[in-house]
Scaffold this motif. Structure first.
Motif, PDB file in Angstrom:
ATOM      1  N   VAL A 262      23.274  26.261  48.626  1.00 25.31           N
ATOM      2  CA  VAL A 262      21.881  26.598  47.959  1.00 25.31           C
ATOM      3  C   VAL A 262      22.237  26.178  46.676  1.00 25.31           C
ATOM      4  CG1 VAL A 262      20.736  28.761  47.014  1.00 25.31           C
ATOM      5  CG2 VAL A 262      21.904  28.698  49.294  1.00 25.31           C
ATOM      6  N   ALA A 263      23.208  26.117  45.975  1.00 20.03           N
ATOM      7  CA  ALA A 263      23.443  25.610  44.620  1.00 20.03           C
ATOM      8  C   ALA A 263      23.395  24.294  44.232  1.00 20.03           C
ATOM      9  CB  ALA A 263      24.895  26.001  43.873  1.00 20.03           C
ATOM     10  N   GLY A 264      23.748  23.481  45.357  1.00 21.19           N
ATOM     11  CA  GLY A 264      23.592  21.892  45.354  1.00 21.19           C
ATOM     12  C   GLY A 264      22.166  21.696  45.668  1.00 21.19           C
ATOM     13  N   ILE A 265      21.347  21.987  46.715  1.00 22.65           N
ATOM     14  CA  ILE A 265      19.873  21.848  46.767  1.00 22.65           C
ATOM     15  C   ILE A 265      19.180  22.337  45.649  1.00 22.65           C
ATOM     16  CG2 ILE A 265      18.041  22.751  48.173  1.00 22.65           C
ATOM     17  CD1 ILE A 265      19.911  23.389  50.545  1.00 22.65           C
ATOM     18  N   LEU A 266      19.339  23.436  44.891  1.00 19.15           N
ATOM     19  CA  LEU A 266      18.911  23.920  43.693  1.00 19.15           C
ATOM     20  C   LEU A 266      19.054  22.837  42.502  1.00 19.15           C
ATOM     21  CD1 LEU A 266      17.215  25.982  41.998  1.00 19.15           C
ATOM     22  CD2 LEU A 266      19.448  26.949  41.280  1.00 19.15           C
ATOM     23  N   VAL A 267      20.029  22.334  42.150  1.00 19.20           N
ATOM     24  CA  VAL A 267      20.184  21.448  41.242  1.00 19.20           C
ATOM     25  C   VAL A 267      19.798  19.854  41.521  1.00 19.20           C
ATOM     26  CG1 VAL A 267      22.105  20.326  39.839  1.00 19.20           C
ATOM     27  CG2 VAL A 267      22.470  22.431  40.291  1.00 19.20           C
ATOM     28  N   GLN A 268      19.877  19.760  43.040  1.00 23.46           N
ATOM     29  CA  GLN A 268      19.042  18.437  43.342  1.00 23.46           C
ATOM     30  C   GLN A 268      17.716  18.340  43.037  1.00 23.46           C
ATOM     31  OE1 GLN A 268      20.584  15.420  44.020  1.00 23.46           O
ATOM     32  NE2 GLN A 268      20.911  15.465  46.301  1.00 23.46           N
ATOM     33  N   ASN A 269      16.984  19.717  43.246  1.00 22.29           N
ATOM     34  CA  ASN A 269      15.549  19.814  43.155  1.00 22.29           C
ATOM     35  C   ASN A 269      15.286  19.548  41.410  1.00 22.29           C
ATOM     36  OD1 ASN A 269      13.590  20.087  45.551  1.00 22.29           O
ATOM     37  ND2 ASN A 269      15.808  20.660  46.153  1.00 22.29           N
ATOM     38  N   VAL A 270      16.409  20.231  40.598  1.00 20.16           N
ATOM     39  CA  VAL A 270      16.009  20.098  39.108  1.00 20.16           C
ATOM     40  C   VAL A 270      16.144  18.883  38.678  1.00 20.16           C
ATOM     41  CG1 VAL A 270      17.227  21.070  36.926  1.00 20.16           C
ATOM     42  CG2 VAL A 270      17.111  22.826  38.787  1.00 20.16           C
ATOM     43  N   LEU A 271      17.228  18.042  39.318  1.00 22.30           N
ATOM     44  CA  LEU A 271      17.405  16.755  38.794  1.00 22.30           C
ATOM     45  C   LEU A 271      16.272  15.831  39.153  1.00 22.30           C
ATOM     46  CD1 LEU A 271      21.142  15.953  39.871  1.00 22.30           C
ATOM     47  CD2 LEU A 271      20.007  16.413  37.215  1.00 22.30           C
ATOM     48  N   LYS A 272      15.575  16.196  40.316  1.00 30.58           N
ATOM     49  CA  LYS A 272      14.365  15.267  40.818  1.00 30.58           C
ATOM     50  C   LYS A 272      13.015  15.819  39.923  1.00 30.58           C
ATOM     51  CE  LYS A 272      14.640  16.480  44.983  1.00 30.58           C
ATOM     52  NZ  LYS A 272      14.431  16.619  46.643  1.00 30.58           N
ATOM     53  N   TYR A 273      13.086  17.198  39.604  1.00 31.98           N
ATOM     54  CA  TYR A 273      11.858  17.487  38.868  1.00 31.98           C
ATOM     55  C   TYR A 273      12.090  16.925  37.314  1.00 31.98           C
ATOM     56  CZ  TYR A 273       9.020  20.798  35.959  1.00 31.98           C
ATOM     57  OH  TYR A 273       8.250  21.246  34.762  1.00 31.98           O
ATOM     58  N   LEU A 274      13.060  17.193  36.756  1.00 37.05           N
ATOM     59  CA  LEU A 274      13.279  16.646  34.997  1.00 37.05           C
ATOM     60  C   LEU A 274      13.174  15.111  35.219  1.00 37.05           C
ATOM     61  CD1 LEU A 274      16.156  19.177  34.086  1.00 37.05           C
ATOM     62  CD2 LEU A 274      13.729  19.312  33.636  1.00 37.05           C
ATOM     63  N   LEU A 275      14.038  14.499  36.073  1.00 37.53           N
ATOM     64  CA  LEU A 275      14.038  13.115  35.956  1.00 37.53           C
ATOM     65  C   LEU A 275      13.190  12.049  36.403  1.00 37.53           C
ATOM     66  CD1 LEU A 275      17.870  12.699  35.834  1.00 37.53           C
ATOM     67  CD2 LEU A 275      16.353  12.576  33.984  1.00 37.53           C
ATOM     68  N   LYS A 276      11.943  13.011  37.474  1.00 43.07           N
ATOM     69  CA  LYS A 276      11.046  12.457  38.125  1.00 43.07           C
ATOM     70  C   LYS A 276      11.230  11.546  39.174  1.00 43.07           C
ATOM     71  CE  LYS A 276       7.940  13.570  34.088  1.00 43.07           C
ATOM     72  NZ  LYS A 276       7.777  14.945  34.662  1.00 43.07           N
ATOM     73  N   PHE A 277      12.043  11.898  40.115  1.00 40.52           N
ATOM     74  CA  PHE A 277      12.410  10.808  41.261  1.00 40.52           C
ATOM     75  C   PHE A 277      12.403  11.828  42.550  1.00 40.52           C
ATOM     76  CE2 PHE A 277      16.564  12.385  40.266  1.00 40.52           C
ATOM     77  CZ  PHE A 277      17.137  12.403  41.339  1.00 40.52           C
ATOM     78  N   GLY A 278      11.974  11.004  43.764  1.00 37.01           N
ATOM     79  CA  GLY A 278      11.968  11.677  44.892  1.00 37.01           C
ATOM     80  C   GLY A 278      10.962  12.664  45.160  1.00 37.01           C
ATOM     81  N   THR A 279      10.843  13.472  45.826  1.00 41.01           N
ATOM     82  CA  THR A 279      10.007  14.615  46.078  1.00 41.01           C
ATOM     83  C   THR A 279      10.654  16.003  45.826  1.00 41.01           C
ATOM     84  OG1 THR A 279       8.974  13.406  47.636  1.00 41.01           O
ATOM     85  CG2 THR A 279       8.292  15.949  47.815  1.00 41.01           C
TER      86      THR A 279
END
Length: 383
Positions: A262-279
């Motif tokens: 869950v932590a890994g999925i959360l941080v993965q989406n944090v990085l995608k949101y902040l750095l604007k890549f992926g969905t």
């Protein structure tokens, strides 16, 4: 002979002395470790050398995944709840080189927490935010840390919590870029939800089930997506005090594997949101029993009980109405005209005229304009 109350008082005094000794030892260990720390790095480098702590991260830029990875150092993320999910989340963001982390928690490290990741036995008795800061600062001295050892749900603390997420950014006076909810109770989630709705602050909610085999993350954009009060759990909707649901001697299960996922999925989406890549996932669940990952998107509820949520919804509608409409020009399809019919259908035989003549019998004489649909094959003599 000492009374029971006097003995309890003496036990508390000894416990406080033990905590102070542990804190002193931890401070000495931290000072010793700082002597062995690497120096702070002013600028991220993509140089591929063993001494560069950011070379693997900067490779994302070289491979075209992220346009500008160095921008990670300009963001501030607040993590509320430094438990099984929150502590690992904070560590991942620290290793990724986030600019600033603000940690909120009021609990202490216990030996019962050792089934999880991150915390260590010698930290038992320390506040979780203090223990986390010591560990994280040793991992990456480039990150700025701010810790608050209090319960955000009390009136005074909630006001201070609002102040820090409004003005506690990397550049003092600016708001944080994202809030991560890693708490384990509905009361704290509702407090975060209330603050974010009032401030229009985007946040991500996360959680792990009491049986430790499922979890989820959820992106909440005030006014645009459902907030935590738009579709609340039954316990919140029914206005039940969750403290009454806990049974003596029974605690929730905890698996480091589920919390790590869950932590890994959360941080993965944090990085995608902040750095604007992926969905970025609006909602992503995890069922460990079947390795099932359900996804969904929930719209804001116009009848939400949170007044500020309804206000944010109106603001969002206004912004959408003011946004220029993109005209879609449809290309006209070229009209197909066929001499035999209006639908452009033509039946083509795969048999040549010679093959057809050889396989056909005698064609009878018919009036002009009339043809046969098929002919009877000529009789073939068998030798």
């Amino acid at each position: 002979m000492a009374t029971v109350e006097e003995l309890k008082l003496r036990v508390r005094e000894l416990e406080n002395e033990l905590i102070k000794c542990k804190q002193k030892q931890s401070a000495m260990d931290n000072a010793h470790n700082q002597e062995q720390h690497r120096p702070k790095i002013d600028k991220m480098s993509s140089e591929v050398v063993d001494s560069n702590p950011y070379s693997r991260l900067m490779a994302l830029k070289r491979m075209g995944i992220v346009k500008d990875y160095e921008k990670i150092r300009t963001f501030t993320v607040a993590v509320v709840g430094v438990g099984g999910v929150g502590s690992v989340t904070a560590e991942m963001l620290t290793r990724c080189g986030i600019g600033k982390l603000i940690l909120f928690d009021y609990d202490k490290v216990e030996l019962a927490n050792m089934n999880r990741l991150f915390f260590q036995p010698h930290q038992a008795g320390l506040s979780k935010v203090e223990a986390a800061e010591h560990t994280l600062r040793n991992i990456n001295p480039d990150v700025s840390f701010e810790t608050h050892n209090y319960n955000i749900t009390t009136m005074d603390n909630f006001a201070h919590f609002m102040e820090r997420i409004s003005f506690g950014g990397l550049e003092e006076g600016k708001p944080v870029d994202l809030i991560l909810s890693c708490v384990d109770n509905f009361e704290a989630r509702m407090a975060i939800n209330t603050a974010c709705n009032e401030l229009g602050q985007i946040w991500m909610e996360s959680g792990v089930s009491e049986n430790a085999v499922s979890g989820h993350i959820q992106l909440i954009i005030p006014g645009e997506t459902a907030c935590f009060a738009c579709a609340p759990p039954l316990i919140v909707a029914a206005n039940i005090d969750e403290k009454t649901l806990k049974r003596d001697g029974v605690c929730a299960a905890s698996l480091p594997t589920t919390m790590g996922v869950v932590a890994g999925i959360l941080v993965q989406n944090v990085l995608k949101y902040l750095l604007k890549f992926g969905t970025v996932s609006h909602y992503l669940g995890y069922n460990a029993m079947k390795d099932f990952f359900p996804t969904m998107a929930m719209k804001a509820n116009p009848q939400c009980n949170d007044r500020y949520c309804r206000i944010q919804q109106e603001e969002y509608k206004k912004k959408e109405a003011e946004r220029p409409k993109v005209e879609v020009v449809e290309e006209e399809e070229e009209e197909i005209v066929h001499e035999d019919n209006d639908w452009g259908i033509e039946v083509v035989s795969e048999v040549t005229d010679m093959e057809l003549e050889a396989a056909s019998g005698v064609v009878p004489h018919l009036p002009e304009g009339i043809t046969v649909a098929y002919t009877i094959p000529a009789e073939v003599s068998i030798m």
